[in-house]
Design an enzyme around this catalytic site. Structure first.
Site, PDB file in Angstrom:
ATOM      1  N   PHE A 144    -101.100 -17.024 -85.901  1.00 19.62           N
ATOM      2  CA  PHE A 144    -100.145 -17.961 -86.504  1.00 19.62           C
ATOM      3  C   PHE A 144     -99.894 -17.519 -87.933  1.00 19.62           C
ATOM      4  O   PHE A 144    -100.799 -17.535 -88.766  1.00 19.62           O
ATOM      5  CB  PHE A 144    -100.636 -19.414 -86.499  1.00 19.62           C
ATOM      6  CG  PHE A 144     -99.608 -20.333 -87.113  1.00 19.62           C
ATOM      7  CD1 PHE A 144     -98.583 -20.859 -86.354  1.00 19.62           C
ATOM      8  CD2 PHE A 144     -99.628 -20.612 -88.471  1.00 19.62           C
ATOM      9  CE1 PHE A 144     -97.590 -21.658 -86.925  1.00 19.62           C
ATOM     10  CE2 PHE A 144     -98.643 -21.414 -89.058  1.00 19.62           C
ATOM     11  CZ  PHE A 144     -97.632 -21.937 -88.282  1.00 19.62           C
ATOM     12  N   ASP A 229    -104.010 -12.197 -93.894  1.00 19.49           N
ATOM     13  CA  ASP A 229    -103.366 -13.496 -94.096  1.00 19.49           C
ATOM     14  C   ASP A 229    -104.468 -14.521 -94.358  1.00 19.49           C
ATOM     15  O   ASP A 229    -105.082 -15.034 -93.434  1.00 19.49           O
ATOM     16  CB  ASP A 229    -102.519 -13.877 -92.880  1.00 19.49           C
ATOM     17  CG  ASP A 229    -101.816 -15.227 -93.071  1.00 19.49           C
ATOM     18  OD1 ASP A 229    -102.182 -15.968 -94.012  1.00 19.49           O
ATOM     19  OD2 ASP A 229    -100.907 -15.540 -92.277  1.00 19.49           O
ATOM     20  N   LYS A 258    -100.854 -22.237 -99.256  1.00 22.31           N
ATOM     21  CA  LYS A 258    -101.543 -23.521 -99.102  1.00 22.31           C
ATOM     22  C   LYS A 258    -102.299 -23.970-100.350  1.00 22.31           C
ATOM     23  O   LYS A 258    -101.679 -24.481-101.268  1.00 22.31           O
ATOM     24  CB  LYS A 258    -102.422 -23.477 -97.857  1.00 22.31           C
ATOM     25  CG  LYS A 258    -101.578 -23.382 -96.576  1.00 22.31           C
ATOM     26  CD  LYS A 258    -102.275 -23.833 -95.310  1.00 22.31           C
ATOM     27  CE  LYS A 258    -101.276 -24.053 -94.187  1.00 22.31           C
ATOM     28  NZ  LYS A 258    -101.157 -22.975 -93.243  1.00 22.31           N
TER      29      LYS A 258
HETATM   30  C1  LIG Z   1     -99.972 -22.310 -92.681  1.00 26.94           C
HETATM   31  C2  LIG Z   1    -100.052 -20.860 -92.466  1.00 26.94           C
HETATM   32  C3  LIG Z   1     -98.949 -20.028 -92.695  1.00 26.94           C
HETATM   33  C4  LIG Z   1     -97.576 -20.551 -93.052  1.00 26.94           C
HETATM   34  O1  LIG Z   1     -97.573 -21.304 -94.221  1.00 26.94           O
HETATM   35  P1  LIG Z   1     -96.333 -22.304 -94.536  1.00 26.94           P
HETATM   36  O2  LIG Z   1     -96.576 -22.733 -95.950  1.00 26.94           O
HETATM   37  O3  LIG Z   1     -96.442 -23.437 -93.562  1.00 26.94           O
HETATM   38  O4  LIG Z   1     -95.090 -21.518 -94.359  1.00 26.94           O
HETATM   39  C5  LIG Z   1     -99.132 -18.653 -92.545  1.00 26.94           C
HETATM   40  N1  LIG Z   1    -100.311 -18.146 -92.172  1.00 26.94           N
HETATM   41  C6  LIG Z   1    -101.387 -18.919 -91.937  1.00 26.94           C
HETATM   42  C7  LIG Z   1    -102.679 -18.289 -91.546  1.00 26.94           C
HETATM   43  C8  LIG Z   1    -101.288 -20.305 -92.055  1.00 26.94           C
HETATM   44  O5  LIG Z   1    -102.343 -21.075 -91.783  1.00 26.94           O
END
Ligand SMILES: *Cc1c(COP(=O)(O)O)cnc(C)c1O
Length: 406
Positions: A144, A229, A258
């Site tokens: 994700f 990520d 985040k």
């Molecule tokens: C939440 C998340 C995203 C996307 O972040 P948004 O601010 O919602 O666009 C990308 N990668 C990971 C691992 C995430 O948990």
């Protein structure tokens, strides 16, 4: 007002006018403080989701609120057409926190991922010498990374993907946690490997301990960028600044988001060294809000909080306590517990209840959590949660399971 309380009215008006892309629990939050939120009827709940780790430092952290308020009165947005006095100190502090020397400031997590993809392709063509238009990036099944068209192009979640094509080419997906499969997927045109050090949305899936070190070794040997990520796993959640620290590896690029915005404003970033980020030239990438002074001021305070190690330490010690308590529930309606630090994925016995049902029963008892993939629930309380509140949350889960077992 007859027969309808304020919460019902608010939910009804929201549902009538918002696209139905979420299915929230039926709680309407009005205020919040630390690890606790209060709904419109005055009922309090322990927030065990923390906005998917965007609220790692708790709601209304006094230092983050003070930084935001001070900056609101100074200047909030200049665009990058001009310099602002907050951006330099922010990117310097963030680079230092990550042990790197350059930053691309963006807003949302998906934008950081998109920026990382563009950067890796540019690096591949200009530095590695990949023929024009041929670059590929290796990703992992179950990933994700966000919701844009390019990002969902390499998702294997049918709900996230189906009906949204045509998809962006240039990605290959291999089983998560399998370093041999990853190596086999890399060819001369591979510019990057993009993975989550722990897969959050997939259910807090922790790869084997040897995996991230193997990814580091393979990508270094084959001249491929390792992009981690850490948008959800980073910034204290797993008991370290980055989950890569726990694995003893340093990726080429960190993707952050985040918690970087302190739960106040969206702030994301790509962080790496100048030999990679330096390939981008004037006009090749940008964002109207990226690096804005309000975001930079808040994020700099987030980095200051992280630079003492206090929150990482809380996450580590409270996380050990949380995992010990949760592991004691295995066999009592819990099949498996995974995670690191204050982050737990809990597989509920599907014959007992769905994850959603467990979350609804937890909500009645004053604990807010979120299900993912059927029968898994996740706990990710703010790192400011007290040991007593954490114990209490696990007691509520135990009570819910007891209730369900009859
Ligand atoms: C939440 C998340 C995203 C996307 O972040 P948004 O601010 O919602 O666009 C990308 N990668 C990971 C691992 C995430 O948990």
């Amino acid at each position: 007002m007859v027969g309808m309380n304020t919460a019902d009215q608010l939910i009804a008006s929201e549902n009538a006018h918002i696209a139905h892309t979420y299915h929230p629990l039926e709680v309407v939050v009005a205020t919040a403080d630390g690890a606790w939120v209060t709904d419109v009827d005055g009922k309090r709940y322990l927030d065990c989701l923390a906005a998917y780790s965007a609220v790692n430092f708790g709601h209304g952290h006094p230092r983050l609120v003070a930084a935001a308020k001070a900056q609101l009165d100074r200047v909030t947005l200049t665009s990058r057409a001009f310099h602002n006095d907050q951006l330099g100190p922010f990117v310097e502090a963030l680079a230092k926190l990550a042990g790197k020397d350059m930053v691309i400031p963006m807003n949302t997590g998906a934008e950081a991922v998109e920026s990382g993809i563009k950067l890796a392709r540019a690096w591949g063509y200009r530095v590695k010498g990949v023929p024009a238009g041929m670059a590929n990036i290796v990703v992992a099944d179950g990933n994700f990374h966000g919701r844009t068209t390019t990002i969902i192009s390499f998702s294997d979640d049918p709900v996230a993907r189906e009906g949204f094509g045509p998809f962006t080419p240039g990605f290959r997906s291999v089983p998560y946690g399998d370093a041999a499969a990853l190596e086999a997927a890399i060819d001369d045109n591979t510019v990057a490997v993009l993975i989550e050090p722990i897969q959050g949305e997939a259910g807090i899936v922790v790869p084997p301990a040897s995996y991230l070190p193997a990814v580091r070794e393979i990508t270094a040997r084959l001249n491929v960028l390792f992009i981690a990520d850490e948008i959800q796993s980073g910034l204290g959640r797993t008991g370290a600044t980055f989950q890569c620290d726990n694995a003893g590896v340093v990726p080429d690029l960190y993707l952050l988001g985040k918690a970087l915005g302190g739960g106040i404003v969206p702030v994301s970033a790509v962080v790496g060294n100048a030999d990679i980020l330096g390939v981008l030239g004037y006009g090749e990438h940008g964002s109207t809000f990226g690096g804005n002074p309000l975001a930079a001021a808040v994020a700099r305070e987030v980095i200051a909080l992280l630079s003492t190690g206090e929150y990482q330490e809380r996450s580590r010690t409270l996380g050990a306590r949380l995992h010990a308590a949760l592991n004691a529930l295995v066999g009592q309606g819990v099949l498996e517990v995974r995670g690191a630090g204050l982050w737990a994925g809990i597989d509920i016995d599907p014959s007992l209840a769905t994850g959603r049902e467990v979350c609804e029963l937890l909500m009645v008892r004053g604990v807010l959590a979120k299900d993912t993939h059927g029968s898994t629930i996740r706990l990710a309380p703010p790192l400011v949660v007290s040991a007593e509140d954490l114990d209490w949350a696990v007691e509520q889960l135990a009570a819910v399971l007891q209730e369900l077992r009859g």
